[in-house]
Design a protein around this motif. Structure first.
Motif: not given
Length: 167
Positions: A31-44, A76-84
């Motif tokens: 339904p929406v463009e998947m983000t790279a972080l969403q892909a990470w969350n689904l994979i792990i 454990v999924p993450r909603e947001t991440v930042s550099i570091g």
């Protein structure tokens, strides 16, 4: 860090001791463009069955050579991440909606894994530079295993995404 058509890598290809890139098309029904972080969350979210055991063995053997334990994937999924920030044992070095660059640097090797989504195509690119004999020896079994693991994770993700979406 170098940006390539396949994703980000540690250095120019000729200096890498391991390079692998694997891709999978994302279904058009998302339904929406998947983000790279969403892909990470689904994979792990659902680690492969033997991954926990493989990480335990890796940590037991590697720690005898003074290499830090990494523990594996938490799921454990993450909603947001930042550099570091840390995503499990990886350090987040670059983040944007369509790209996530994760690294782990140790005295035996540097690893970079890039998750990139372009035109509904998810690509995972990994690059390694070894620093010593242990790093080179470590990569002998890990290199082929890594290719199999990433391929399997991408196939599982594709199957997960083509299931009817829950409302």
């Amino acid at each position: 860090m170098i940006s390539t058509a396949d994703g980000f890598i540690l250095d120019v290809r000729g200096t890498l001791h391991f390079f692998d890139t694997r891709s999978a098309n994302l279904p058009a029904n998302l339904p929406v463009e998947m983000t790279a972080l969403q892909a990470w969350n689904l994979i792990i979210a659902e680690p492969l069955p033997l991954m926990k055991t493989a990480f335990r063995i890796r940590d037991a053997v590697a720690s005898r050579f003074g290499v830090k334990r990494i523990g594996g994937f938490s799921g454990v999924p993450r909603e947001t991440v930042s550099i570091g920030d840390r995503l499990d044992f990886f350090l987040v070095e670059h983040v944007e909606p369509n790209a996530l660059v994760l690294t782990e640097r140790d005295r035996h090797l540097d690893v970079m894994t890039s998750i990139q989504i372009l035109d509904r195509r998810l690509t995972i690119t990994s690059s390694v530079i070894t620093h010593n004999a242990f790093g080179r020896l470590y990569m002998l079994p890990v290199g082929p295993a890594h290719k199999l693991i990433v391929s399997t994770m991408l196939k599982r993700l594709q199957r997960k995404l083509v299931r009817p979406l829950a409302v």
